[in-house]
Motif scaffolding. Structure first.
Motif, PDB file in Angstrom:
ATOM      1  N   ASP A   5       0.843  -1.187   0.000  1.00  0.00           N
ATOM      2  CA  ASP A   5       0.000   0.000   0.000  1.00  0.00           C
ATOM      3  C   ASP A   5       0.880   1.239   0.000  1.00  0.00           C
ATOM      4  O   ASP A   5       1.922   1.274   0.663  1.00  0.00           O
ATOM      5  CB  ASP A   5      -0.908   0.034   1.231  1.00  0.00           C
ATOM      6  CG  ASP A   5      -2.024  -0.999   1.159  1.00  0.00           C
ATOM      7  OD1 ASP A   5      -2.397  -1.375   0.028  1.00  0.00           O
ATOM      8  OD2 ASP A   5      -2.504  -1.431   2.219  1.00  0.00           O
ATOM      9  N   ILE A   6       0.465   2.263  -0.751  1.00  0.00           N
ATOM     10  CA  ILE A   6       1.171   3.548  -0.767  1.00  0.00           C
ATOM     11  C   ILE A   6       0.222   4.570  -0.162  1.00  0.00           C
ATOM     12  O   ILE A   6      -0.673   5.084  -0.830  1.00  0.00           O
ATOM     13  CB  ILE A   6       1.588   3.937  -2.195  1.00  0.00           C
ATOM     14  CG1 ILE A   6       2.418   2.816  -2.824  1.00  0.00           C
ATOM     15  CG2 ILE A   6       2.369   5.252  -2.180  1.00  0.00           C
ATOM     16  CD1 ILE A   6       2.761   3.038  -4.283  1.00  0.00           C
ATOM     17  N   ARG A   7       0.407   4.832   1.137  1.00  0.00           N
ATOM     18  CA  ARG A   7      -0.548   5.651   1.898  1.00  0.00           C
ATOM     19  C   ARG A   7      -0.128   7.118   1.947  1.00  0.00           C
ATOM     20  O   ARG A   7       0.163   7.672   3.010  1.00  0.00           O
ATOM     21  CB  ARG A   7      -0.692   5.082   3.309  1.00  0.00           C
ATOM     22  CG  ARG A   7      -1.244   3.657   3.331  1.00  0.00           C
ATOM     23  CD  ARG A   7      -1.255   3.065   4.719  1.00  0.00           C
ATOM     24  NE  ARG A   7      -1.669   1.665   4.707  1.00  0.00           N
ATOM     25  CZ  ARG A   7      -1.276   0.770   5.623  1.00  0.00           C
ATOM     26  NH1 ARG A   7      -0.474   1.137   6.625  1.00  0.00           N
ATOM     27  NH2 ARG A   7      -1.678  -0.479   5.523  1.00  0.00           N
ATOM     28  N   ILE A   8      -0.062   7.726   0.764  1.00  0.00           N
ATOM     29  CA  ILE A   8       0.209   9.156   0.695  1.00  0.00           C
ATOM     30  C   ILE A   8      -0.853   9.793  -0.195  1.00  0.00           C
ATOM     31  O   ILE A   8      -1.595   9.095  -0.896  1.00  0.00           O
ATOM     32  CB  ILE A   8       1.632   9.454   0.162  1.00  0.00           C
ATOM     33  CG1 ILE A   8       1.811   8.912  -1.263  1.00  0.00           C
ATOM     34  CG2 ILE A   8       2.675   8.859   1.096  1.00  0.00           C
ATOM     35  CD1 ILE A   8       3.146   9.265  -1.885  1.00  0.00           C
ATOM     36  N   ASP A   9      -0.925  11.125  -0.185  1.00  0.00           N
ATOM     37  CA  ASP A   9      -1.987  11.830  -0.901  1.00  0.00           C
ATOM     38  C   ASP A   9      -1.955  11.563  -2.403  1.00  0.00           C
ATOM     39  O   ASP A   9      -2.991  11.425  -3.042  1.00  0.00           O
ATOM     40  CB  ASP A   9      -1.895  13.333  -0.633  1.00  0.00           C
ATOM     41  CG  ASP A   9      -2.180  13.675   0.826  1.00  0.00           C
ATOM     42  OD1 ASP A   9      -2.799  12.843   1.511  1.00  0.00           O
ATOM     43  OD2 ASP A   9      -1.768  14.772   1.261  1.00  0.00           O
ATOM     44  N   ALA A  36      11.559   0.758   0.682  1.00  0.00           N
ATOM     45  CA  ALA A  36      10.546   0.357   1.663  1.00  0.00           C
ATOM     46  C   ALA A  36      10.346  -1.155   1.650  1.00  0.00           C
ATOM     47  O   ALA A  36      10.258  -1.805   2.703  1.00  0.00           O
ATOM     48  CB  ALA A  36       9.228   1.070   1.367  1.00  0.00           C
ATOM     49  N   ILE A  37      10.304  -1.730   0.452  1.00  0.00           N
ATOM     50  CA  ILE A  37      10.117  -3.179   0.334  1.00  0.00           C
ATOM     51  C   ILE A  37      11.344  -3.922   0.840  1.00  0.00           C
ATOM     52  O   ILE A  37      11.237  -4.927   1.553  1.00  0.00           O
ATOM     53  CB  ILE A  37       9.801  -3.535  -1.130  1.00  0.00           C
ATOM     54  CG1 ILE A  37       8.424  -2.985  -1.505  1.00  0.00           C
ATOM     55  CG2 ILE A  37       9.856  -5.049  -1.360  1.00  0.00           C
ATOM     56  CD1 ILE A  37       8.112  -3.030  -2.984  1.00  0.00           C
ATOM     57  N   GLY A  38      12.525  -3.437   0.506  1.00  0.00           N
ATOM     58  CA  GLY A  38      13.753  -4.077   0.982  1.00  0.00           C
ATOM     59  C   GLY A  38      13.893  -4.023   2.491  1.00  0.00           C
ATOM     60  O   GLY A  38      14.338  -4.977   3.124  1.00  0.00           O
ATOM     61  N   ALA A  39      13.494  -2.892   3.084  1.00  0.00           N
ATOM     62  CA  ALA A  39      13.578  -2.751   4.543  1.00  0.00           C
ATOM     63  C   ALA A  39      12.569  -3.659   5.238  1.00  0.00           C
ATOM     64  O   ALA A  39      12.896  -4.329   6.228  1.00  0.00           O
ATOM     65  CB  ALA A  39      13.344  -1.298   4.937  1.00  0.00           C
ATOM     66  N   ALA A  97      13.528  -7.254   5.655  1.00  0.00           N
ATOM     67  CA  ALA A  97      14.635  -7.599   6.556  1.00  0.00           C
ATOM     68  C   ALA A  97      14.414  -7.224   8.013  1.00  0.00           C
ATOM     69  O   ALA A  97      15.015  -7.831   8.902  1.00  0.00           O
ATOM     70  CB  ALA A  97      15.922  -6.926   6.064  1.00  0.00           C
ATOM     71  N   TYR A  98      13.555  -6.225   8.265  1.00  0.00           N
ATOM     72  CA  TYR A  98      13.422  -5.713   9.629  1.00  0.00           C
ATOM     73  C   TYR A  98      11.946  -5.660  10.033  1.00  0.00           C
ATOM     74  O   TYR A  98      11.119  -5.164   9.268  1.00  0.00           O
ATOM     75  CB  TYR A  98      14.038  -4.312   9.738  1.00  0.00           C
ATOM     76  CG  TYR A  98      15.463  -4.252   9.251  1.00  0.00           C
ATOM     77  CD1 TYR A  98      16.508  -4.686  10.066  1.00  0.00           C
ATOM     78  CD2 TYR A  98      15.763  -3.788   7.961  1.00  0.00           C
ATOM     79  CE1 TYR A  98      17.821  -4.643   9.601  1.00  0.00           C
ATOM     80  CE2 TYR A  98      17.071  -3.746   7.508  1.00  0.00           C
ATOM     81  CZ  TYR A  98      18.094  -4.179   8.332  1.00  0.00           C
ATOM     82  OH  TYR A  98      19.393  -4.161   7.887  1.00  0.00           O
ATOM     83  N   PRO A  99      11.621  -6.137  11.219  1.00  0.00           N
ATOM     84  CA  PRO A  99      10.226  -6.126  11.668  1.00  0.00           C
ATOM     85  C   PRO A  99       9.806  -4.770  12.224  1.00  0.00           C
ATOM     86  O   PRO A  99      10.647  -3.938  12.584  1.00  0.00           O
ATOM     87  CB  PRO A  99      10.221  -7.188  12.764  1.00  0.00           C
ATOM     88  CG  PRO A  99      11.613  -7.128  13.343  1.00  0.00           C
ATOM     89  CD  PRO A  99      12.516  -6.814  12.181  1.00  0.00           C
ATOM     90  N   VAL A 153       8.946   6.606   6.056  1.00  0.00           N
ATOM     91  CA  VAL A 153       8.306   5.789   7.087  1.00  0.00           C
ATOM     92  C   VAL A 153       7.650   4.577   6.431  1.00  0.00           C
ATOM     93  O   VAL A 153       6.874   4.713   5.481  1.00  0.00           O
ATOM     94  CB  VAL A 153       7.256   6.611   7.868  1.00  0.00           C
ATOM     95  CG1 VAL A 153       6.514   5.720   8.863  1.00  0.00           C
ATOM     96  CG2 VAL A 153       7.930   7.773   8.592  1.00  0.00           C
ATOM     97  N   VAL A 154       7.988   3.403   6.946  1.00  0.00           N
ATOM     98  CA  VAL A 154       7.417   2.150   6.470  1.00  0.00           C
ATOM     99  C   VAL A 154       6.663   1.511   7.631  1.00  0.00           C
ATOM    100  O   VAL A 154       7.244   1.279   8.698  1.00  0.00           O
ATOM    101  CB  VAL A 154       8.516   1.193   5.959  1.00  0.00           C
ATOM    102  CG1 VAL A 154       7.897  -0.091   5.402  1.00  0.00           C
ATOM    103  CG2 VAL A 154       9.377   1.882   4.901  1.00  0.00           C
ATOM    104  N   ALA A 155       5.380   1.260   7.434  1.00  0.00           N
ATOM    105  CA  ALA A 155       4.564   0.675   8.499  1.00  0.00           C
ATOM    106  C   ALA A 155       4.921  -0.790   8.718  1.00  0.00           C
ATOM    107  O   ALA A 155       5.555  -1.432   7.876  1.00  0.00           O
ATOM    108  CB  ALA A 155       3.080   0.807   8.147  1.00  0.00           C
ATOM    109  N   ALA A 156       4.483  -1.315   9.853  1.00  0.00           N
ATOM    110  CA  ALA A 156       4.789  -2.704  10.198  1.00  0.00           C
ATOM    111  C   ALA A 156       4.232  -3.691   9.182  1.00  0.00           C
ATOM    112  O   ALA A 156       4.749  -4.799   9.034  1.00  0.00           O
ATOM    113  CB  ALA A 156       4.259  -3.020  11.595  1.00  0.00           C
ATOM    114  N   ASP A 157       3.179  -3.292   8.446  1.00  0.00           N
ATOM    115  CA  ASP A 157       2.622  -4.169   7.419  1.00  0.00           C
ATOM    116  C   ASP A 157       3.272  -3.962   6.056  1.00  0.00           C
ATOM    117  O   ASP A 157       2.835  -4.523   5.055  1.00  0.00           O
ATOM    118  CB  ASP A 157       1.103  -3.989   7.310  1.00  0.00           C
ATOM    119  CG  ASP A 157       0.704  -2.583   6.861  1.00  0.00           C
ATOM    120  OD1 ASP A 157       1.602  -1.725   6.679  1.00  0.00           O
ATOM    121  OD2 ASP A 157      -0.503  -2.342   6.692  1.00  0.00           O
ATOM    122  N   GLY A 158       4.314  -3.131   6.000  1.00  0.00           N
ATOM    123  CA  GLY A 158       5.053  -2.908   4.765  1.00  0.00           C
ATOM    124  C   GLY A 158       4.595  -1.725   3.948  1.00  0.00           C
ATOM    125  O   GLY A 158       5.192  -1.418   2.913  1.00  0.00           O
ATOM    126  N   ALA A 159       3.555  -1.023   4.384  1.00  0.00           N
ATOM    127  CA  ALA A 159       3.027   0.100   3.614  1.00  0.00           C
ATOM    128  C   ALA A 159       3.988   1.291   3.657  1.00  0.00           C
ATOM    129  O   ALA A 159       4.648   1.550   4.665  1.00  0.00           O
ATOM    130  CB  ALA A 159       1.665   0.516   4.140  1.00  0.00           C
TER     131      ALA A 159
END
Length: 257
Positions: A97-101, A114-117, A120-122, A138-144
């Motif tokens: 998901d891309i949660r920007i305007d 964002a996908i690479g991070a 590898a990191y929770p 900022v990357v959310a815990a669900d990968g967004a």
């Protein structure tokens, strides 16, 4: 065998994944007018040195922030690798998901990071990419992907000082021995180096305060290694973050028609 191409405004990275690990990586200066034939000559020589050749690839993925270069990189893949490339922003499904305007404005490099991070990191993350620009995403815990901050890169700032001020020289970027410089070069190096450390510490602290939750900070990019050990605000320095993201996107797109 996969060829991953990650093109920034300053440098372009070509990385080879053999199915198990990254077996070779090369960088070249980004030149938007470089043709597919010129890329092929350069790349074939480096592949030869690594005991490889252009015909070994069964996949290619391209991420570029230089739109006028994509045509030539795509032709490199088609003519010389004989594979249809996956291109971020065109025919590659990212799966996040891309949660920007305005999702269409999110840069390919920022989404790949964002996908690479996330791979590898929770948990919630701040991804700092130090290149031509310095980005804090900022990357959310669900990968967004949830947006971020874009600031001038450290090289850009140093070049601006030299260009705009007649008496300021062009100097190398390095960690100075002391904060207060006793000559012009030392003062410039301190201002840029410690100024960027202060920016990293200040912006990560403000993002965390705004979010009201802990976030893991991951730094990548060609300049990030300069800051290693200079600040406690960065939890991980990860030079392979972007190509890991490209590999993850490649895997997510396998089997799609």
């Amino acid at each position: 065998m996969l060829l991953a191409i990650e093109q920034g405004n300053t440098n372009t990275l070509f990385a080879v994944h053999d199915g198990t690990s990254w077996s070779a990586q090369w960088r070249t200066a980004t030149e938007s007018a470089r043709t597919a034939d010129e890329y092929a000559v350069w790349l074939s020589q480096l592949l030869n040195m690594a005991g490889l050749q252009l015909g070994v690839f069964d996949g290619c993925i391209i991420s570029s922030v230089v739109p006028q270069s994509i045509f030539n990189l795509r032709n490199l893949s088609r003519r010389y690798l004989h594979v249809e490339p996956l291109v971020i922003g065109e025919n590659a499904e990212l799966g996040i998901d891309i949660r920007i305007d305005k999702p269409s404005e999110a840069g390919a490099d920022r989404l790949v990071n964002a996908i690479g991070a996330h791979a590898a990191y929770p948990g919630d993350l701040i991804v700092i990419d130090s290149g031509t620009a310095t980005t804090f995403d900022v990357v959310a815990a669900d990968g967004a992907f949830e947006g971020g901050v874009i600031a001038p890169g450290i090289n850009l700032s140093m070049e601006a000082l030299h260009t705009a001020a007649a008496k300021l020289p062009r100097v190398a970027i390095q960690k100075p021995q002391r904060v207060v410089g006793t000559d012009t070069v030392g003062a410039m190096q301190s201002g840029v180096f410690w100024g960027y450390i202060a920016m990293i510490e200040g912006l990560t602290a403000r993002i965390k305060a705004e979010r009201g939750a802990p976030l893991t900070v991951v730094a990548t990019g060609g300049i990030a290694s300069l800051f290693h050990g200079a600040t406690l605000s960065v939890d991980h320095f990860d030079p392979d973050l972007t190509i890991r993201g490209l590999l993850e996107i490649w895997r997510r797109n396998q089997g799609r028609s």
